[in-house]
Structure formats: structure tokens, C-alpha cells
Design a protein around this motif. Structure first.
Motif, PDB file in Angstrom:
ATOM      1  N   UNK A   1       0.821  -1.326   0.374  1.00 32.17           N
ATOM      2  CA  UNK A   1       0.124  -0.090  -0.265  1.00 32.17           C
ATOM      3  C   UNK A   1       0.960   1.350   0.027  1.00 32.17           C
ATOM      4  N   UNK A   2       0.454   2.047  -0.738  1.00 30.17           N
ATOM      5  CA  UNK A   2       0.853   3.715  -0.963  1.00 30.17           C
ATOM      6  C   UNK A   2       0.995   4.379   0.266  1.00 30.17           C
ATOM      7  N   UNK A   3       1.608   4.965   1.053  1.00 31.44           N
ATOM      8  CA  UNK A   3       1.293   6.046   2.612  1.00 31.44           C
ATOM      9  C   UNK A   3       0.352   6.964   0.978  1.00 31.44           C
ATOM     10  N   UNK A   4      -0.353   7.225   2.239  1.00 34.01           N
ATOM     11  CA  UNK A   4      -1.730   8.317   1.537  1.00 34.01           C
ATOM     12  C   UNK A   4      -2.847   7.646   1.147  1.00 34.01           C
ATOM     13  N   UNK A   5      -2.472   6.684   0.829  1.00 34.72           N
ATOM     14  CA  UNK A   5      -3.688   6.269  -0.109  1.00 34.72           C
ATOM     15  C   UNK A   5      -4.786   5.760   0.885  1.00 34.72           C
ATOM     16  N   UNK A   6      -6.009   6.109   0.579  1.00 34.54           N
ATOM     17  CA  UNK A   6      -7.096   5.167   1.956  1.00 34.54           C
ATOM     18  C   UNK A   6      -7.084   5.511   3.032  1.00 34.54           C
ATOM     19  N   UNK A   7      -5.690   6.465   3.095  1.00 34.06           N
ATOM     20  CA  UNK A   7      -5.399   6.559   5.369  1.00 34.06           C
ATOM     21  C   UNK A   7      -5.448   7.850   5.489  1.00 34.06           C
ATOM     22  N   UNK A   8      -6.181   8.622   6.413  1.00 37.74           N
ATOM     23  CA  UNK A   8      -6.335  10.299   6.353  1.00 37.74           C
ATOM     24  C   UNK A   8      -4.265  10.233   6.879  1.00 37.74           C
ATOM     25  N   UNK A   9      -4.095  11.679   6.800  1.00 34.78           N
ATOM     26  CA  UNK A   9      -2.733  12.000   6.839  1.00 34.78           C
ATOM     27  C   UNK A   9      -2.941  12.837   8.681  1.00 34.78           C
ATOM     28  N   UNK A  10      -2.214  12.181  10.121  1.00 36.34           N
ATOM     29  CA  UNK A  10      -2.422  12.756  10.844  1.00 36.34           C
ATOM     30  C   UNK A  10      -1.480  13.486  11.944  1.00 36.34           C
ATOM     31  N   UNK A  11      -1.811  14.381  11.808  1.00 38.47           N
ATOM     32  CA  UNK A  11      -0.695  15.794  11.827  1.00 38.47           C
ATOM     33  C   UNK A  11      -1.591  17.092  13.010  1.00 38.47           C
ATOM     34  N   UNK A  12      -1.011  17.105  14.533  1.00 39.22           N
ATOM     35  CA  UNK A  12      -1.485  17.850  15.638  1.00 39.22           C
ATOM     36  C   UNK A  12      -2.533  16.419  16.287  1.00 39.22           C
ATOM     37  N   UNK A  13      -3.032  15.308  16.388  1.00 41.60           N
ATOM     38  CA  UNK A  13      -3.704  14.589  16.421  1.00 41.60           C
ATOM     39  C   UNK A  13      -5.252  14.863  15.179  1.00 41.60           C
ATOM     40  N   UNK A  14      -4.581  15.479  14.259  1.00 47.80           N
ATOM     41  CA  UNK A  14      -6.122  16.002  13.273  1.00 47.80           C
ATOM     42  C   UNK A  14      -5.752  14.878  12.361  1.00 47.80           C
TER      43      UNK A  14
END
Length: 84
Positions: free
Chosen positions: A1-14
Motif C-alpha cells: 500500500x502506498x502511504x497516504x492512499x486510503x488513510x487520512x494524514x494525521x498531523x497534531x492529532x487532526x
């Protein structure tokens, strides 16, 4: 799986969703989402070279989109040429 595909990016708990994920959620094209970001119609953040939006921003966009719009005022001759 390529990172960022199908998964939201989490930054500062958002969680941040990319354009592809948002377009799949809302059922509109990537181009439309990009237009909404660039015109300010939808809030988003540009991280690197890609646009992202939070769940709250997406919900705010949907709320704004479903609220009834004010009817446009009709301007007649009296409004254009007020009597003095």
C-alpha cells in the motif's frame, strides 16, 4: 500500500483527507474540489504540493451547501433612480 492512499494524514492529532478521499466522500470530481479550495469555497491546507482538509472543514462545507440561500433582491427603476 502506498502511504497516504486510503488513510487520512494525521498531523497534531487532526486527520487530514486528501483530494481523492474528499471526492470519493462527496461524490464530486477532483477538479471541483481543487476549484473549491482555490476559490475559498471549501477550507483546506496545502501541505507540500497537495491539498488536505479536516473532517470539520468538510462538515462545515456540507452545512454551508445545504443552508438555504437568501433570495436575490430585485432592483427596479425606483432603486436605481431614487427620488430626491
Amino acid at each position: 500500500m502506498i502511504w497516504g492512499e486510503g488513510m487520512p494524514k494525521v498531523v497534531f492529532k487532526k486527520e487530514y483527507y486528501n483530494i481523492k478521499e474528499i471526492s470519493e466522500m462527496l461524490g464530486i470530481t477532483d477538479v471541483t474540489i481543487r476549484t473549491y479550495f482555490s476559490t475559498g469555497r471549501m477550507r483546506g491546507v496545502k501541505l507540500g504540493n497537495a491539498w488536505y482538509s479536516t473532517q470539520e472543514d468538510i462538515e462545515q462545507f456540507l452545512k454551508m451547501k445545504t443552508e438555504p440561500k437568501n433570495k436575490r433582491k430585485k432592483w427596479g427603476r425606483a432603486a436605481r433612480y431614487p427620488s430626491q
